[in-house]
Scaffold this active site. Structure first.
Site, PDB file in Angstrom:
ATOM      1  N   LYS A  74       0.824  -1.225   0.000  1.00  0.00           N
ATOM      2  CA  LYS A  74       0.000   0.000   0.000  1.00  0.00           C
ATOM      3  C   LYS A  74       0.856   1.273   0.000  1.00  0.00           C
ATOM      4  O   LYS A  74       0.537   2.228  -0.705  1.00  0.00           O
ATOM      5  CB  LYS A  74      -0.907   0.031   1.239  1.00  0.00           C
ATOM      6  CG  LYS A  74      -2.014  -1.014   1.202  1.00  0.00           C
ATOM      7  CD  LYS A  74      -2.936  -0.849   2.400  1.00  0.00           C
ATOM      8  CE  LYS A  74      -3.940  -1.968   2.462  1.00  0.00           C
ATOM      9  NZ  LYS A  74      -4.970  -1.761   3.481  1.00  0.00           N
ATOM     10  N   ASN A  95      -4.780   1.824  -1.609  1.00  0.00           N
ATOM     11  CA  ASN A  95      -5.276   0.436  -1.631  1.00  0.00           C
ATOM     12  C   ASN A  95      -6.082   0.131  -2.888  1.00  0.00           C
ATOM     13  O   ASN A  95      -6.460  -1.011  -3.123  1.00  0.00           O
ATOM     14  CB  ASN A  95      -6.092   0.101  -0.370  1.00  0.00           C
ATOM     15  CG  ASN A  95      -7.526   0.583  -0.485  1.00  0.00           C
ATOM     16  OD1 ASN A  95      -7.789   1.603  -1.129  1.00  0.00           O
ATOM     17  ND2 ASN A  95      -8.446  -0.125   0.124  1.00  0.00           N
ATOM     18  N   ASP A 110     -10.024   2.361   2.332  1.00  0.00           N
ATOM     19  CA  ASP A 110     -10.190   1.714   3.645  1.00  0.00           C
ATOM     20  C   ASP A 110     -11.015   2.600   4.593  1.00  0.00           C
ATOM     21  O   ASP A 110     -11.916   2.115   5.282  1.00  0.00           O
ATOM     22  CB  ASP A 110      -8.822   1.426   4.290  1.00  0.00           C
ATOM     23  CG  ASP A 110      -8.142   0.219   3.652  1.00  0.00           C
ATOM     24  OD1 ASP A 110      -8.855  -0.672   3.155  1.00  0.00           O
ATOM     25  OD2 ASP A 110      -6.895   0.169   3.654  1.00  0.00           O
ATOM     26  N   GLY A 136      -1.816   2.708  13.171  1.00  0.00           N
ATOM     27  CA  GLY A 136      -1.192   1.989  12.065  1.00  0.00           C
ATOM     28  C   GLY A 136      -1.886   2.314  10.752  1.00  0.00           C
ATOM     29  O   GLY A 136      -2.566   3.348  10.627  1.00  0.00           O
ATOM     30  N   GLY A 137      -1.735   1.413   9.773  1.00  0.00           N
ATOM     31  CA  GLY A 137      -2.291   1.650   8.446  1.00  0.00           C
ATOM     32  C   GLY A 137      -3.798   1.848   8.471  1.00  0.00           C
ATOM     33  O   GLY A 137      -4.315   2.823   7.901  1.00  0.00           O
ATOM     34  N   ALA A 138      -4.508   0.958   9.138  1.00  0.00           N
ATOM     35  CA  ALA A 138      -5.976   1.040   9.151  1.00  0.00           C
ATOM     36  C   ALA A 138      -6.427   2.283   9.905  1.00  0.00           C
ATOM     37  O   ALA A 138      -7.315   3.022   9.442  1.00  0.00           O
ATOM     38  CB  ALA A 138      -6.553  -0.216   9.794  1.00  0.00           C
ATOM     39  N   ARG A 159       0.776   4.101  21.315  1.00  0.00           N
ATOM     40  CA  ARG A 159       2.023   4.097  22.084  1.00  0.00           C
ATOM     41  C   ARG A 159       3.019   5.016  21.358  1.00  0.00           C
ATOM     42  O   ARG A 159       3.021   5.052  20.120  1.00  0.00           O
ATOM     43  CB  ARG A 159       2.586   2.673  22.163  1.00  0.00           C
ATOM     44  CG  ARG A 159       1.606   1.699  22.791  1.00  0.00           C
ATOM     45  CD  ARG A 159       2.139   0.301  22.834  1.00  0.00           C
ATOM     46  NE  ARG A 159       2.289  -0.328  21.524  1.00  0.00           N
ATOM     47  CZ  ARG A 159       2.363  -1.629  21.320  1.00  0.00           C
ATOM     48  NH1 ARG A 159       2.299  -2.471  22.338  1.00  0.00           N
ATOM     49  NH2 ARG A 159       2.510  -2.115  20.110  1.00  0.00           N
ATOM     50  N   TYR A 237     -12.445  -8.504  12.685  1.00  0.00           N
ATOM     51  CA  TYR A 237     -13.626  -9.306  12.324  1.00  0.00           C
ATOM     52  C   TYR A 237     -13.469 -10.783  12.670  1.00  0.00           C
ATOM     53  O   TYR A 237     -14.347 -11.593  12.419  1.00  0.00           O
ATOM     54  CB  TYR A 237     -14.020  -9.115  10.853  1.00  0.00           C
ATOM     55  CG  TYR A 237     -12.865  -9.223   9.890  1.00  0.00           C
ATOM     56  CD1 TYR A 237     -12.438 -10.443   9.399  1.00  0.00           C
ATOM     57  CD2 TYR A 237     -12.205  -8.069   9.460  1.00  0.00           C
ATOM     58  CE1 TYR A 237     -11.377 -10.525   8.518  1.00  0.00           C
ATOM     59  CE2 TYR A 237     -11.136  -8.140   8.589  1.00  0.00           C
ATOM     60  CZ  TYR A 237     -10.731  -9.373   8.116  1.00  0.00           C
ATOM     61  OH  TYR A 237      -9.676  -9.451   7.246  1.00  0.00           O
ATOM     62  N   GLY A 258     -15.552  -5.431  12.294  1.00  0.00           N
ATOM     63  CA  GLY A 258     -14.919  -4.928  11.076  1.00  0.00           C
ATOM     64  C   GLY A 258     -15.339  -5.599   9.774  1.00  0.00           C
ATOM     65  O   GLY A 258     -14.813  -5.267   8.715  1.00  0.00           O
TER      66      GLY A 258
HETATM   67  P1  NAP Z   1      -0.642  -2.001  11.858  1.00  0.00           P
HETATM   68  O1  NAP Z   1      -0.368  -1.057  10.759  1.00  0.00           O
HETATM   69  O2  NAP Z   1       0.382  -2.990  12.248  1.00  0.00           O
HETATM   70  O3  NAP Z   1      -1.008  -1.116  13.168  1.00  0.00           O
HETATM   71  C1  NAP Z   1      -1.300  -1.704  14.400  1.00  0.00           C
HETATM   72  C2  NAP Z   1      -1.589  -0.615  15.428  1.00  0.00           C
HETATM   73  O4  NAP Z   1      -2.019  -1.236  16.629  1.00  0.00           O
HETATM   74  C3  NAP Z   1      -0.369   0.226  15.770  1.00  0.00           C
HETATM   75  O5  NAP Z   1      -0.788   1.545  16.001  1.00  0.00           O
HETATM   76  C4  NAP Z   1       0.133  -0.423  17.053  1.00  0.00           C
HETATM   77  O6  NAP Z   1       0.793   0.436  17.941  1.00  0.00           O
HETATM   78  C5  NAP Z   1      -1.178  -0.819  17.706  1.00  0.00           C
HETATM   79  N1  NAP Z   1      -0.969  -1.932  18.639  1.00  0.00           N
HETATM   80  C6  NAP Z   1      -0.570  -3.186  18.342  1.00  0.00           C
HETATM   81  N2  NAP Z   1      -0.472  -3.913  19.474  1.00  0.00           N
HETATM   82  C7  NAP Z   1      -0.809  -3.080  20.489  1.00  0.00           C
HETATM   83  C8  NAP Z   1      -0.893  -3.248  21.903  1.00  0.00           C
HETATM   84  N3  NAP Z   1      -0.627  -4.413  22.485  1.00  0.00           N
HETATM   85  N4  NAP Z   1      -1.281  -2.182  22.652  1.00  0.00           N
HETATM   86  C9  NAP Z   1      -1.550  -0.993  22.068  1.00  0.00           C
HETATM   87  N5  NAP Z   1      -1.493  -0.773  20.736  1.00  0.00           N
HETATM   88  C10 NAP Z   1      -1.131  -1.811  19.962  1.00  0.00           C
HETATM   89  O7  NAP Z   1      -1.969  -2.824  11.578  1.00  0.00           O
HETATM   90  P2  NAP Z   1      -3.255  -2.382  10.728  1.00  0.00           P
HETATM   91  O8  NAP Z   1      -3.082  -2.826   9.326  1.00  0.00           O
HETATM   92  O9  NAP Z   1      -3.562  -0.970  11.007  1.00  0.00           O
HETATM   93  O10 NAP Z   1      -4.356  -3.361  11.355  1.00  0.00           O
HETATM   94  C11 NAP Z   1      -4.829  -3.185  12.673  1.00  0.00           C
HETATM   95  C12 NAP Z   1      -6.012  -4.132  12.917  1.00  0.00           C
HETATM   96  O11 NAP Z   1      -7.077  -3.776  12.062  1.00  0.00           O
HETATM   97  C13 NAP Z   1      -5.728  -5.615  12.653  1.00  0.00           C
HETATM   98  O12 NAP Z   1      -6.419  -6.356  13.609  1.00  0.00           O
HETATM   99  C14 NAP Z   1      -6.326  -5.850  11.276  1.00  0.00           C
HETATM  100  O13 NAP Z   1      -6.764  -7.176  11.093  1.00  0.00           O
HETATM  101  C15 NAP Z   1      -7.524  -4.916  11.332  1.00  0.00           C
HETATM  102  N6  NAP Z   1      -7.947  -4.437   9.991  1.00  0.00           N
HETATM  103  C16 NAP Z   1      -9.251  -4.593   9.654  1.00  0.00           C
HETATM  104  C17 NAP Z   1      -9.688  -4.138   8.425  1.00  0.00           C
HETATM  105  C18 NAP Z   1     -11.124  -4.322   8.022  1.00  0.00           C
HETATM  106  O14 NAP Z   1     -11.444  -4.163   6.847  1.00  0.00           O
HETATM  107  N7  NAP Z   1     -11.999  -4.619   8.944  1.00  0.00           N
HETATM  108  C19 NAP Z   1      -8.781  -3.509   7.542  1.00  0.00           C
HETATM  109  C20 NAP Z   1      -7.459  -3.355   7.939  1.00  0.00           C
HETATM  110  C21 NAP Z   1      -7.039  -3.827   9.178  1.00  0.00           C
HETATM  111  P3  NAP Z   1       2.388   0.720  17.845  1.00  0.00           P
HETATM  112  O15 NAP Z   1       2.537   1.800  16.835  1.00  0.00           O
HETATM  113  O16 NAP Z   1       2.742   1.186  19.211  1.00  0.00           O
HETATM  114  O17 NAP Z   1       3.045  -0.565  17.477  1.00  0.00           O
END
Ligand code: NAP
Length: 289
Positions: A74, A95, A110, A136-138, A159, A237, A258
């Protein structure tokens, strides 16, 4: 099995990323093409960032309809686009790409998917006070779209670290370019978070905390002042109901997972490619129930 017949006029849409074999996108798009009688096919290709330029050049040459990007493509896709939408520019991530006669236009659906899913759940973001957990990305895509779509305030908790710094830069742009007041906080500062929760209309978990197989984890603890006026959404989800959602439901909150964010980000990409609305009810019934 895919029951399509392809011919010399069939247009290709695709998903690029690595891995891609788990994706539900081919199911939803091919079903929508079939239902609307569009001569198009959607396929997945495992493409790592080092191959992305080569593959997108080929996509352009082959005059494909467009394509989606998933992780880890992405962010690398952003600089390969000829033009980008506001949401893609503000997040720095793409995306969905629309091929307009060889010109690659990058979008980020997204966040739109999230806003549409919330509307489907009976919640309109306009004028609302939102708390977003994660950066993060989402979370970035959701933050940008909610600010563009008229959220009144957006308090983002993460964090300290790389993502925190990145969302802080995005929030500066959102404060300049939208009417939404955006602030970024340390998620460990529970006092500020809990004070914020009392006034919020919407709390969204965009971290993976609580996702299978760690279903017994929750981003908030029992002392969080949840109240029935707050809508709690979790973009996870799997499981369908996270611990955060269960806890919120006990406080009388409305909740959503989600699943439909996933559906509607695809529906928005479909609309950008074809100019037609995805028949979401039929696709929902077949693949999202
Ligand atoms: P990502 O880019 O890796 O970002 C993860 C985020 O969560 C970061 O901000 C991270 O903080 C934080 N995090 C992770 N572990 C943590 C903890 N123990 N305590 C506090 N914060 C924590 O991931 P992403 O792509 O954004 O995805 C995040 C979630 O959304 C996943 O579960 C994914 O499956 C879901 N998602 C769903 C959809 C949908 O269509 N429903 C689409 C995309 C993603 P740090 O910066 O401190 O590491």
């Amino acid at each position: 099995m895919n029951t399509f017949t392809t011919d010399g006029h069939t247009r290709l849409a695709a998903l690029l990323g690595s891995p891609v074999s788990h994706s539900v996108s081919p199911l939803m798009h091919n079903e929508a093409f079939r239902l609307l009688g569009l001569n198009c096919i959607y396929m997945c290709f495992d493409v790592t960032p080092d191959k992305l330029k080569q593959v997108t050049d080929a996509m352009r040459t082959m005059n494909v309809l467009g394509f989606n990007l998933t992780m880890p493509d992405k962010i690398p896709m952003y600089s390969l686009c000829d033009e980008v939408s506001d949401a893609a520019r503000l997040t720095g991530a793409v995306n969905t790409v629309v091929n307009e006669n060889g010109k690659l236009i990058g979008h980020n659906t997204d966040g739109t998917g999230y806003v549409m899913a919330m509307r489907d759940a009976g919640f309109d973001i306009t004028g609302k006070k939102m708390i977003l957990l994660g950066a993060g990305g989402a979370a970035s895509s959701i933050a940008v779209q909610c600010a563009l779509d008229g959220a009144e305030t957006l308090d983002i908790y993460n964090r300290p670290g790389k993502n925190y710094d990145k969302i802080s830069e995005i929030s500066e742009k959102l404060n300049r370019e939208t009417g939404c007041r955006v602030e970024v906080h340390d998620i460990n500062d529970r006092e500020t978070l809990y004070k914020n929760i009392k006034n919020a209309d919407l709390l969204t978990n965009a971290t993976p905390v609580g996702m299978a197989p760690d279903e017994d984890r929750c981003i908030l603890d029992d002392s969080a002042p949840l109240d029935s006026h707050i809508f709690v959404s979790d973009i996870i989800y799997n499981p369908r109901e996270t611990l955060l959602m269960k806890m919120s439901r006990k406080h009388g909150c409305r909740t959503a997972n989600g699943m439909y964010m996933l559906l509607y980000q695809g529906a928005e990409a479909f609309r950008l490619w074809t100019g037609q609305d995805m028949p979401v009810d039929a696709v929902k019934k077949k693949y999202f129930s």
